[in-house]
Design a protein around this motif. Structure first.
Motif, PDB file in Angstrom:
ATOM      1  N   THR A  46     -34.126  -3.815   0.139  1.00 32.76           N
ATOM      2  CA  THR A  46     -33.411  -2.966   1.095  1.00 32.76           C
ATOM      3  C   THR A  46     -33.219  -1.552   0.564  1.00 32.76           C
ATOM      4  OG1 THR A  46     -31.350  -3.877   0.218  1.00 32.76           O
ATOM      5  CG2 THR A  46     -32.208  -4.858   2.216  1.00 32.76           C
ATOM      6  N   ALA A  47     -33.061  -1.412  -0.750  1.00 34.02           N
ATOM      7  CA  ALA A  47     -32.879  -0.080  -1.335  1.00 34.02           C
ATOM      8  C   ALA A  47     -34.144   0.751  -1.163  1.00 34.02           C
ATOM      9  CB  ALA A  47     -32.512  -0.191  -2.812  1.00 34.02           C
ATOM     10  N   VAL A  48     -35.303   0.133  -1.411  1.00 31.71           N
ATOM     11  CA  VAL A  48     -36.574   0.841  -1.248  1.00 31.71           C
ATOM     12  C   VAL A  48     -36.780   1.228   0.211  1.00 31.71           C
ATOM     13  CG1 VAL A  48     -39.092   0.635  -1.436  1.00 31.71           C
ATOM     14  CG2 VAL A  48     -37.618  -0.308  -3.226  1.00 31.71           C
ATOM     15  N   ALA A  49     -36.461   0.306   1.128  1.00 27.06           N
ATOM     16  CA  ALA A  49     -36.621   0.592   2.553  1.00 27.06           C
ATOM     17  C   ALA A  49     -35.757   1.778   2.976  1.00 27.06           C
ATOM     18  CB  ALA A  49     -36.258  -0.645   3.377  1.00 27.06           C
ATOM     19  N   ARG A  50     -34.510   1.803   2.527  1.00 24.30           N
ATOM     20  CA  ARG A  50     -33.616   2.899   2.890  1.00 24.30           C
ATOM     21  C   ARG A  50     -34.110   4.229   2.317  1.00 24.30           C
ATOM     22  NH1 ARG A  50     -29.002   1.097   5.236  1.00 24.30           N
ATOM     23  NH2 ARG A  50     -28.436  -1.095   4.921  1.00 24.30           N
ATOM     24  N   GLN A  51     -34.647   4.192   1.089  1.00 28.03           N
ATOM     25  CA  GLN A  51     -35.167   5.417   0.479  1.00 28.03           C
ATOM     26  C   GLN A  51     -36.359   5.956   1.264  1.00 28.03           C
ATOM     27  OE1 GLN A  51     -36.020   4.617  -3.646  1.00 28.03           O
ATOM     28  NE2 GLN A  51     -33.914   3.976  -4.075  1.00 28.03           N
ATOM     29  N   ASP A  75     -25.805 -14.429  -9.878  1.00 25.44           N
ATOM     30  CA  ASP A  75     -26.255 -13.042  -9.970  1.00 25.44           C
ATOM     31  C   ASP A  75     -26.104 -12.331  -8.630  1.00 25.44           C
ATOM     32  OD1 ASP A  75     -26.986 -13.460 -12.586  1.00 25.44           O
ATOM     33  OD2 ASP A  75     -29.059 -13.990 -12.081  1.00 25.44           O
ATOM     34  N   ASP A  76     -25.994 -11.009  -8.698  1.00 28.29           N
ATOM     35  CA  ASP A  76     -26.034 -10.207  -7.483  1.00 28.29           C
ATOM     36  C   ASP A  76     -27.429 -10.361  -6.876  1.00 28.29           C
ATOM     37  OD1 ASP A  76     -25.238  -8.447  -5.521  1.00 28.29           O
ATOM     38  OD2 ASP A  76     -25.914  -6.686  -6.647  1.00 28.29           O
ATOM     39  N   PHE A  77     -27.504 -10.530  -5.567  1.00 29.86           N
ATOM     40  CA  PHE A  77     -28.807 -10.765  -4.967  1.00 29.86           C
ATOM     41  C   PHE A  77     -28.928 -10.087  -3.617  1.00 29.86           C
ATOM     42  CE2 PHE A  77     -26.194 -13.989  -3.078  1.00 29.86           C
ATOM     43  CZ  PHE A  77     -26.753 -14.289  -1.847  1.00 29.86           C
ATOM     44  N   ASP A  78     -30.161  -9.978  -3.172  1.00 24.97           N
ATOM     45  CA  ASP A  78     -30.496  -9.351  -1.902  1.00 24.97           C
ATOM     46  C   ASP A  78     -30.736 -10.473  -0.886  1.00 24.97           C
ATOM     47  OD1 ASP A  78     -31.897  -8.176   0.259  1.00 24.97           O
ATOM     48  OD2 ASP A  78     -32.632  -6.569  -1.024  1.00 24.97           O
ATOM     49  N   ILE A  79     -29.902 -10.559   0.149  1.00 28.54           N
ATOM     50  CA  ILE A  79     -30.021 -11.642   1.120  1.00 28.54           C
ATOM     51  C   ILE A  79     -31.382 -11.623   1.805  1.00 28.54           C
ATOM     52  CG2 ILE A  79     -29.156 -12.525   3.323  1.00 28.54           C
ATOM     53  CD1 ILE A  79     -26.373 -11.844   2.488  1.00 28.54           C
ATOM     54  N   ILE A  80     -31.873 -10.430   2.146  1.00 27.90           N
ATOM     55  CA  ILE A  80     -33.166 -10.338   2.824  1.00 27.90           C
ATOM     56  C   ILE A  80     -34.277 -10.898   1.933  1.00 27.90           C
ATOM     57  CG2 ILE A  80     -34.869  -8.799   3.879  1.00 27.90           C
ATOM     58  CD1 ILE A  80     -32.336  -8.923   5.464  1.00 27.90           C
ATOM     59  N   GLU A  81     -34.279 -10.510   0.665  1.00 18.92           N
ATOM     60  CA  GLU A  81     -35.294 -10.992  -0.263  1.00 18.92           C
ATOM     61  C   GLU A  81     -35.175 -12.505  -0.449  1.00 18.92           C
ATOM     62  OE1 GLU A  81     -38.468 -11.338  -2.685  1.00 18.92           O
ATOM     63  OE2 GLU A  81     -37.913  -9.524  -1.581  1.00 18.92           O
ATOM     64  N   HIS A 135     -24.010  -6.055   6.997  1.00 16.53           N
ATOM     65  CA  HIS A 135     -24.774  -5.225   6.066  1.00 16.53           C
ATOM     66  C   HIS A 135     -26.208  -5.731   5.963  1.00 16.53           C
ATOM     67  CE1 HIS A 135     -25.789  -2.833   2.550  1.00 16.53           C
ATOM     68  NE2 HIS A 135     -26.178  -3.944   1.939  1.00 16.53           N
ATOM     69  N   ALA A 136     -26.363  -7.054   5.899  1.00 15.69           N
ATOM     70  CA  ALA A 136     -27.710  -7.637   5.828  1.00 15.69           C
ATOM     71  C   ALA A 136     -28.497  -7.336   7.103  1.00 15.69           C
ATOM     72  CB  ALA A 136     -27.615  -9.142   5.609  1.00 15.69           C
ATOM     73  N   LEU A 137     -27.819  -7.423   8.246  1.00 14.99           N
ATOM     74  CA  LEU A 137     -28.492  -7.133   9.518  1.00 14.99           C
ATOM     75  C   LEU A 137     -28.913  -5.668   9.592  1.00 14.99           C
ATOM     76  CD1 LEU A 137     -26.087  -9.153  11.819  1.00 14.99           C
ATOM     77  CD2 LEU A 137     -28.427  -9.774  11.225  1.00 14.99           C
ATOM     78  N   ASP A 138     -28.038  -4.777   9.125  1.00  9.65           N
ATOM     79  CA  ASP A 138     -28.382  -3.356   9.096  1.00  9.65           C
ATOM     80  C   ASP A 138     -29.557  -3.107   8.148  1.00  9.65           C
ATOM     81  OD1 ASP A 138     -26.306  -2.900  10.827  1.00  9.65           O
ATOM     82  OD2 ASP A 138     -24.913  -2.226   9.280  1.00  9.65           O
ATOM     83  N   SER A 139     -29.584  -3.850   7.045  1.00  9.50           N
ATOM     84  CA  SER A 139     -30.679  -3.716   6.087  1.00  9.50           C
ATOM     85  C   SER A 139     -32.000  -4.115   6.733  1.00  9.50           C
ATOM     86  CB  SER A 139     -30.428  -4.591   4.853  1.00  9.50           C
ATOM     87  OG  SER A 139     -29.277  -4.164   4.166  1.00  9.50           O
ATOM     88  N   VAL A 171     -32.860  -3.709   9.785  1.00  5.13           N
ATOM     89  CA  VAL A 171     -33.303  -2.591  10.625  1.00  5.13           C
ATOM     90  C   VAL A 171     -34.042  -1.564   9.774  1.00  5.13           C
ATOM     91  CG1 VAL A 171     -32.531  -0.659  12.054  1.00  5.13           C
ATOM     92  CG2 VAL A 171     -31.468  -2.897  12.323  1.00  5.13           C
ATOM     93  N   ALA A 172     -33.486  -1.242   8.598  1.00 10.91           N
ATOM     94  CA  ALA A 172     -34.128  -0.280   7.700  1.00 10.91           C
ATOM     95  C   ALA A 172     -35.483  -0.789   7.243  1.00 10.91           C
ATOM     96  CB  ALA A 172     -33.231  -0.008   6.489  1.00 10.91           C
ATOM     97  N   ILE A 173     -35.582  -2.082   6.969  1.00 15.76           N
ATOM     98  CA  ILE A 173     -36.843  -2.667   6.525  1.00 15.76           C
ATOM     99  C   ILE A 173     -37.893  -2.564   7.626  1.00 15.76           C
ATOM    100  CG2 ILE A 173     -37.969  -4.860   5.941  1.00 15.76           C
ATOM    101  CD1 ILE A 173     -35.418  -5.545   4.353  1.00 15.76           C
ATOM    102  N   GLU A 174     -37.503  -2.854   8.869  1.00 14.90           N
ATOM    103  CA  GLU A 174     -38.461  -2.761   9.976  1.00 14.90           C
ATOM    104  C   GLU A 174     -38.932  -1.320  10.158  1.00 14.90           C
ATOM    105  OE1 GLU A 174     -39.889  -5.224  11.665  1.00 14.90           O
ATOM    106  OE2 GLU A 174     -38.809  -6.560  10.327  1.00 14.90           O
ATOM    107  N   GLN A 175     -38.021  -0.355   9.997  1.00 19.33           N
ATOM    108  CA  GLN A 175     -38.414   1.044  10.115  1.00 19.33           C
ATOM    109  C   GLN A 175     -39.386   1.423   9.001  1.00 19.33           C
ATOM    110  OE1 GLN A 175     -34.487   2.821  10.009  1.00 19.33           O
ATOM    111  NE2 GLN A 175     -34.479   3.140  12.219  1.00 19.33           N
TER     112      GLN A 175
END
Length: 247
Positions: A221-226, A20-26, A179-183, A185-189
């Motif tokens: 990561t999608a929620v963090a970016r939003q 399945d498609d997955f979120d590396i951070i999660e 992309h995961a590393l950039d994600s 950053v968004a999560i920390e913000q």
């Protein structure tokens, strides 16, 4: 939930990411949390290498260990760096006596309340993509069965990450990790924004961020970016005090 059931569930979740498609951070956050639950460790942190081979923090079971891992990276010294560079497990069961090996990291780890550490490589054969750090309050060896279990979990997570990259073609490997590393950053913000709005610490802010993502079946990561871009209201994510870490 019984330990055996939780272990089986964890392997199923890791295996699911192979198809399945997955979120590396999660995925890595789940791995860090489950290591604390399943083995005799008090905290866990996970580092991944970027396209240039430099380790970056990707997941931590608590804010305390997140800061310790960042200290390790900033000072370019510690067990995770050794595990990544050698591809071998690195251990020290008495951090109070590790000043000669890690003159900056060891005192900081002891100050954070840890007496021993196990750093396990995230690897597939000769490919090493990062490391998993297990911290213990006790200055004593971990049970060998626990060490083998943690390494098995780390190996399956490594396979999932590398398989995902292979499906997207090997030439995109560096871009996927970036992309995961950039994600991250968004999560920390997003964590910082939630912590300020809800007047909670960073651990609790992360709990609320993950809870919202899971409740709405969205990627973390999608929620963090939003939240960072303002397309999602902070108030929509804030939860009443006393919310518990999701499992």
């Amino acid at each position: 939930m019984a330990r055996e059931d939780l272990l089986a569930q964890t392997f199923v979740q890791l295996a699911d990411s192979l198809v399945d498609d997955f979120d590396i951070i999660e995925l890595l956050t789940m791995l860090a949390d489950r290591c604390v639950e399943l083995v005799d460790a008090d905290a866990a942190g996970i580092l991944l290498a970027d396209g240039g081979g430099n380790l970056r923090l990707m997941a931590a079971s608590s804010e305390q260990v997140r800061l310790l891992e960042l200290f390790q990276l900033q000072n370019e010294e510690g067990p995770c760096l050794e595990a990544h560079s050698t591809g071998l497990m690195v251990t020290h069961t008495d951090l109070a006596g590790a000043d000669e090996r890690w003159p900056r990291f060891a005192p900081e780890a002891v100050m954070a309340g840890f007496g021993s550490v196990y750093a396990l490589p995230l690897r597939l054969r000769s490919t090493v993509i990062g490391a998993l750090n297990l911290f213990r309050a006790l200055s004593a060896p971990m049970d060998e069965a626990d060490v083998r279990m943690a390494q098995a979990l780390a190996d399956v997570a490594s396979i999932a990450i590398l398989q995902d990259q292979a499906v997207r073609e090997s030439v995109l490997r560096a871009g996927q990790l970036q992309h995961a590393l950039d994600s991250r950053v968004a999560i920390e913000q997003a964590k910082g924004m939630l912590a300020e709005r809800a007047n909670v610490d960073m651990d609790e802010a992360f709990v609320r961020l993950r809870s919202y993502a899971r409740a709405h079946r969205l990627q973390l990561t999608a929620v963090a970016r939003q939240l960072v871009t303002g397309t999602l209201s902070l108030d929509a994510v804030v939860r009443p005090p006393g919310s518990r870490r999701p499992r």
